[in-house]
Write an enzyme that holds these catalytic residues in place. Structure first.
Site, PDB file in Angstrom:
ATOM      1  N   ASN A   8      33.729  22.408  13.898  1.00  0.00           N
ATOM      2  CA  ASN A   8      34.023  23.345  14.988  1.00  0.00           C
ATOM      3  C   ASN A   8      34.913  24.445  14.421  1.00  0.00           C
ATOM      4  O   ASN A   8      36.110  24.230  14.200  1.00  0.00           O
ATOM      5  CB  ASN A   8      34.723  22.613  16.138  1.00  0.00           C
ATOM      6  CG  ASN A   8      35.194  23.573  17.234  1.00  0.00           C
ATOM      7  OD1 ASN A   8      34.753  24.714  17.308  1.00  0.00           O
ATOM      8  ND2 ASN A   8      36.093  23.100  18.085  1.00  0.00           N
ATOM      9  N   TRP A   9      34.325  25.604  14.171  1.00  0.00           N
ATOM     10  CA  TRP A   9      35.083  26.712  13.582  1.00  0.00           C
ATOM     11  C   TRP A   9      36.090  27.318  14.545  1.00  0.00           C
ATOM     12  O   TRP A   9      36.956  28.097  14.140  1.00  0.00           O
ATOM     13  CB  TRP A   9      34.127  27.814  13.120  1.00  0.00           C
ATOM     14  CG  TRP A   9      33.312  27.481  11.914  1.00  0.00           C
ATOM     15  CD1 TRP A   9      33.220  26.277  11.269  1.00  0.00           C
ATOM     16  CD2 TRP A   9      32.461  28.385  11.199  1.00  0.00           C
ATOM     17  NE1 TRP A   9      32.359  26.378  10.199  1.00  0.00           N
ATOM     18  CE2 TRP A   9      31.883  27.662  10.127  1.00  0.00           C
ATOM     19  CE3 TRP A   9      32.132  29.729  11.357  1.00  0.00           C
ATOM     20  CZ2 TRP A   9      30.995  28.247   9.232  1.00  0.00           C
ATOM     21  CZ3 TRP A   9      31.232  30.310  10.467  1.00  0.00           C
ATOM     22  CH2 TRP A   9      30.673  29.579   9.411  1.00  0.00           C
ATOM     23  N   LYS A  10      35.961  27.020  15.833  1.00  0.00           N
ATOM     24  CA  LYS A  10      36.792  27.666  16.857  1.00  0.00           C
ATOM     25  C   LYS A  10      36.679  29.194  16.706  1.00  0.00           C
ATOM     26  O   LYS A  10      35.608  29.694  16.349  1.00  0.00           O
ATOM     27  CB  LYS A  10      38.227  27.156  16.791  1.00  0.00           C
ATOM     28  CG  LYS A  10      38.285  25.620  16.910  1.00  0.00           C
ATOM     29  CD  LYS A  10      39.673  25.089  17.141  1.00  0.00           C
ATOM     30  CE  LYS A  10      39.626  23.569  17.260  1.00  0.00           C
ATOM     31  NZ  LYS A  10      40.952  23.010  17.590  1.00  0.00           N
ATOM     32  N   HIS A  27      35.337  21.054  25.423  1.00  0.00           N
ATOM     33  CA  HIS A  27      36.443  20.930  24.474  1.00  0.00           C
ATOM     34  C   HIS A  27      37.762  21.080  25.224  1.00  0.00           C
ATOM     35  O   HIS A  27      37.865  21.822  26.200  1.00  0.00           O
ATOM     36  CB  HIS A  27      36.326  21.991  23.381  1.00  0.00           C
ATOM     37  CG  HIS A  27      37.251  21.749  22.225  1.00  0.00           C
ATOM     38  ND1 HIS A  27      38.591  22.100  22.276  1.00  0.00           N
ATOM     39  CD2 HIS A  27      37.053  21.188  21.015  1.00  0.00           C
ATOM     40  CE1 HIS A  27      39.163  21.757  21.127  1.00  0.00           C
ATOM     41  NE2 HIS A  27      38.261  21.203  20.347  1.00  0.00           N
ATOM     42  N   GLU A  84      40.336  22.644  24.686  1.00  0.00           N
ATOM     43  CA  GLU A  84      40.838  24.014  24.793  1.00  0.00           C
ATOM     44  C   GLU A  84      40.132  24.755  25.919  1.00  0.00           C
ATOM     45  O   GLU A  84      40.748  25.593  26.601  1.00  0.00           O
ATOM     46  CB  GLU A  84      40.667  24.730  23.448  1.00  0.00           C
ATOM     47  CG  GLU A  84      41.607  24.176  22.394  1.00  0.00           C
ATOM     48  CD  GLU A  84      41.171  24.425  20.963  1.00  0.00           C
ATOM     49  OE1 GLU A  84      41.891  23.959  20.054  1.00  0.00           O
ATOM     50  OE2 GLU A  84      40.128  25.062  20.738  1.00  0.00           O
ATOM     51  N   GLU A 136      38.451  13.241  21.525  1.00  0.00           N
ATOM     52  CA  GLU A 136      39.500  13.999  20.853  1.00  0.00           C
ATOM     53  C   GLU A 136      40.792  13.882  21.665  1.00  0.00           C
ATOM     54  O   GLU A 136      40.959  14.578  22.673  1.00  0.00           O
ATOM     55  CB  GLU A 136      39.115  15.475  20.741  1.00  0.00           C
ATOM     56  CG  GLU A 136      37.937  15.750  19.843  1.00  0.00           C
ATOM     57  CD  GLU A 136      37.846  17.229  19.495  1.00  0.00           C
ATOM     58  OE1 GLU A 136      37.877  17.554  18.302  1.00  0.00           O
ATOM     59  OE2 GLU A 136      37.778  18.057  20.418  1.00  0.00           O
ATOM     60  N   GLY A 166      44.693  19.770  16.016  1.00  0.00           N
ATOM     61  CA  GLY A 166      45.395  20.858  15.352  1.00  0.00           C
ATOM     62  C   GLY A 166      46.875  20.613  15.137  1.00  0.00           C
ATOM     63  O   GLY A 166      47.603  21.517  14.735  1.00  0.00           O
ATOM     64  N   SER A 170      42.528  16.167  13.935  1.00  0.00           N
ATOM     65  CA  SER A 170      43.193  16.135  12.631  1.00  0.00           C
ATOM     66  C   SER A 170      42.533  15.160  11.660  1.00  0.00           C
ATOM     67  O   SER A 170      43.208  14.426  10.935  1.00  0.00           O
ATOM     68  CB  SER A 170      44.689  15.818  12.795  1.00  0.00           C
ATOM     69  OG  SER A 170      45.328  16.825  13.571  1.00  0.00           O
ATOM     70  N   GLY A 216      37.809  20.130  13.059  1.00  0.00           N
ATOM     71  CA  GLY A 216      38.338  21.459  13.338  1.00  0.00           C
ATOM     72  C   GLY A 216      38.747  22.183  12.070  1.00  0.00           C
ATOM     73  O   GLY A 216      37.919  22.704  11.335  1.00  0.00           O
TER      74      GLY A 216
END
Length: 259
Positions: A12-14, A99, A101, A171, A177, A215, A236
């Site tokens: 997941n490049w975000k 997700h 976020e 997650e 992160g 992580s 991530g």
């Protein structure tokens, strides 16, 4: 399980990436993936503006690609939204939905996430449904209640046949992160709970892939992926470094072969 499940590693490049950086990263990942995909599945979920670039660079390469979100709508006056069918036209086969976020910053409810999962399925995409608890929820002892409700919202909207086509990514929000990962035991415990929840809907759903995210690093990947109910990872930060990402993929292959 009597039938071994295929392990997945999905990056997941975000909101990261630029054309030149992407090209170098994708080339390195695609080159390294060839020796791994005979055993595992590898994918990357990229920012939508880069779909055409990814399609061009990964055509006929052993890496799947996808998007980080889809709309609940198929088309219409929804400025800024991206339909699942649009992503599919660029060869995408994966779509992250729910997700943490998105849930936190865009107030996405579990019912909305379920609707997005269904839209992804309708367009032939595999939805990677993200679920997880906050630190406060874990400390309050409500982890299973929280993730169970998030999963139930999706399962209640989908048929058994549809549910069999999803991937679930657990997650823990407190590990995303932060450099702080759940322990192997904590992760396995939640994955086992989620698999039991799937089986409550239909026994065949025991084969749904359950990924861990939060992580994941080359140093902890094999221990995590070696657990009975952990079928790979949603990656991530490490997915932005080809060497780290491929090391995690190699750990997934090693864990798969060790079973």
């Amino acid at each position: 399980m009597s039938e071994q499940r295929v392990k997945w590693v999905v990056g997941n490049w975000k909101m990261h990436g630029r054309l030149a950086e992407n090209a170098a990263l994708l080339q390195a990942v695609a080159d390294g993936a060839g020796a791994l995909v005979d055993v595992i599945r590898i994918g990357v979920c990229v920012p939508t503006p880069y779909l055409a670039q990814v399609q061009a660079l990964l055509a006929d390469r052993p890496v799947a690609w996808g998007v980080q979100d889809v709309s609940t709508y198929t088309h219409g006056a929804y400025t800024g939204e991206v339909a699942a069918g649009m992503a599919a036209e660029f060869g995408a086969t994966l779509a992250l939905v729910g997700h943490s976020e998105r849930r936190a910053y865009h107030a996405e409810s579990s019912d909305l996430v379920a609707a997005k999962a269904r839209r992804a399925l309708e367009s032939g995409l595999t939805p990677v449904v993200c679920i997880g608890e906050t630190l406060a929820e874990r400390e309050a002892g409500t982890t299973e209640a929280v993730v169970g409700a998030q999963l139930d919202a999706v399962l209640s909207l989908l048929s058994v046949e549809e549910a069999a086509r999803i991937v679930i990514a657990y997650e823990p929000v407190w590990a995303i992160g932060t450099g702080r990962s759940a322990t192997v035991e904590q992760a396995q415990e939640v994955h086992a709970f989620l698999r039991a929840r799937l089986v409550q809907k239909e026994a065949s759903l025991a084969r749904v892939a359950l990924l861990y995210g939060g992580s994941v690093k080359p140093e902890n990947a094999q221990a995590l992926f070696g657990q009975a109910d952990i079928d790979g990872g949603l990656i991530g930060g490490a997915s932005l470094k080809s060497q780290d990402f491929l090391a995690i993929c190699a750990a997934a292959k090693a864990a798969s072969l060790a079973r």
